[in-house]
Design a protein around this motif. Structure first.
Motif, PDB file in Angstrom:
ATOM      1  N   ASP A  19     -13.082  -3.261  -7.789  1.00 18.01           N
ATOM      2  CA  ASP A  19     -12.010  -2.935  -8.595  1.00 18.01           C
ATOM      3  C   ASP A  19     -11.490  -3.827  -9.039  1.00 18.01           C
ATOM      4  OD1 ASP A  19      -9.997  -1.059  -9.026  1.00 18.01           O
ATOM      5  OD2 ASP A  19      -8.594  -1.970  -8.029  1.00 18.01           O
ATOM      6  N   GLU A  21     -12.677  -4.345 -12.513  1.00 20.47           N
ATOM      7  CA  GLU A  21     -11.371  -5.498 -14.025  1.00 20.47           C
ATOM      8  C   GLU A  21     -10.743  -6.551 -14.593  1.00 20.47           C
ATOM      9  OE1 GLU A  21      -8.143  -2.497 -10.824  1.00 20.47           O
ATOM     10  OE2 GLU A  21      -7.287  -4.813 -11.765  1.00 20.47           O
ATOM     11  N   GLU A  31      -1.102  -0.547 -12.746  1.00 21.80           N
ATOM     12  CA  GLU A  31      -2.317  -0.236 -14.181  1.00 21.80           C
ATOM     13  C   GLU A  31      -2.054   0.914 -14.463  1.00 21.80           C
ATOM     14  OE1 GLU A  31      -4.448  -3.711 -11.856  1.00 21.80           O
ATOM     15  OE2 GLU A  31      -5.351  -0.941 -11.589  1.00 21.80           O
ATOM     16  N   HIS A  64      -9.696   4.021  -7.539  1.00 21.83           N
ATOM     17  CA  HIS A  64      -8.106   3.824  -6.851  1.00 21.83           C
ATOM     18  C   HIS A  64      -8.320   5.369  -6.426  1.00 21.83           C
ATOM     19  CE1 HIS A  64      -6.140   0.793 -10.226  1.00 21.83           C
ATOM     20  NE2 HIS A  64      -7.199   0.561  -9.428  1.00 21.83           N
TER      21      HIS A  64
HETATM   22 FE   LIG Z   1      -7.148  -1.492  -9.917  1.00 22.27          FE
END
Ligand SMILES: [Fe+2]
Ligand SMILES: [Fe+2]
Length: 226
Positions: free
Chosen positions: A125, A129, A65, A91
């Motif tokens: 996360d 997204e 990503e 992250h």
């Molecule tokens: Fe991610």
């Protein structure tokens, strides 16, 4: 604003090869593995293997990503910088937590506390997204199926060769992440193979040999950078 990618059909997301469908597939697999670990129904060795699978999938997925998707979003979307800095920060936090998990013995009571914190961040996360960043990416490329497919294959190629474990010193953005990521990825994958094939002496010799070469190369490179 496009709806969450969880509410769109495979067709709307650009087909099976689209980056959005591939992302959703990985997120669902991570969710399944995290539920399996949390259920606590596996024997100790199987449970550790599940955690190992979660870590490998999380890191290769996120590295790809950072290398392929977030630079594209920054280039094409007006709020790309703000959106991607937030997810990169997440992250980094996941990276630090998993590094702490890997330093803690599974029998230590702090181990599962750290795992719980890491899982909750991974879930956050994934949610951001699916609801925000990936719909923005879909808009930024005008729902163009060919571009979504192309991003999908590029992301997948990077994911297959990406590092599979946390590395505190690796930058979250290209080109820094790619420069450090290539040798680290070889090292991680040698270590994964070693763990998987630890009982087979032939595999062990080959893997230990490659890991030693990579470690020596990394040490030389670190000295050269100082
Ligand atoms: Fe991610
Ligand atoms: Fe993702």
């Amino acid at each position: 604003m496009s709806p969450s990618i969880t509410q769109q059909s495979v067709e709307e997301l650009g087909g099976e090869a689209s980056v959005l469908v591939r992302q959703r597939r990985d997120h669902a697999e991570l969710d399944r593995l995290m539920n399996l670990y949390t259920a606590g129904s596996q024997a100790v060795e199987g449970r550790q293997q599940t955690l190992e699978d979660i870590i490998q999938l999380t890191f290769s997925h996120a590295f790809a990503e950072e290398t392929v998707l977030w630079p594209t979003l920054r280039r094409l979307a007006q709020d790309g910088e703000e959106l991607t800095s937030r997810v990169e920060q997440e992250h980094q936090e996941i990276n630090n937590l998993v590094a702490a998990i890997e330093r803690t013995a599974p029998a230590d009571p702090r181990h599962d506390e750290l795992v719980e914190q890491a899982f909750s961040l991974i879930r956050q996360d994934i949610r951001e997204e699916e609801e925000l960043l990936l719909p923005r990416l879909q808009e930024a490329v005008d729902h163009d199926r060919a571009r979504l497919r192309h991003l999908g294959t590029t992301w997948e190629t990077v994911r297959r060769t990406a590092p599979t474990h946390p590395h505190p010193a690796v930058a979250r953005r290209p080109p820094g992440n790619a420069v450090a990521g290539v040798p680290l990825s070889a090292f991680d994958r040698a270590r994964d193979m070693f763990r998987a094939g630890a009982r087979d002496p032939g595999t062990r010799t080959i893997v230990m040999g490659s890991a030693a070469l990579i470690t020596a190369w990394l040490a030389r490179r670190t000295r050269a950078n100082h």
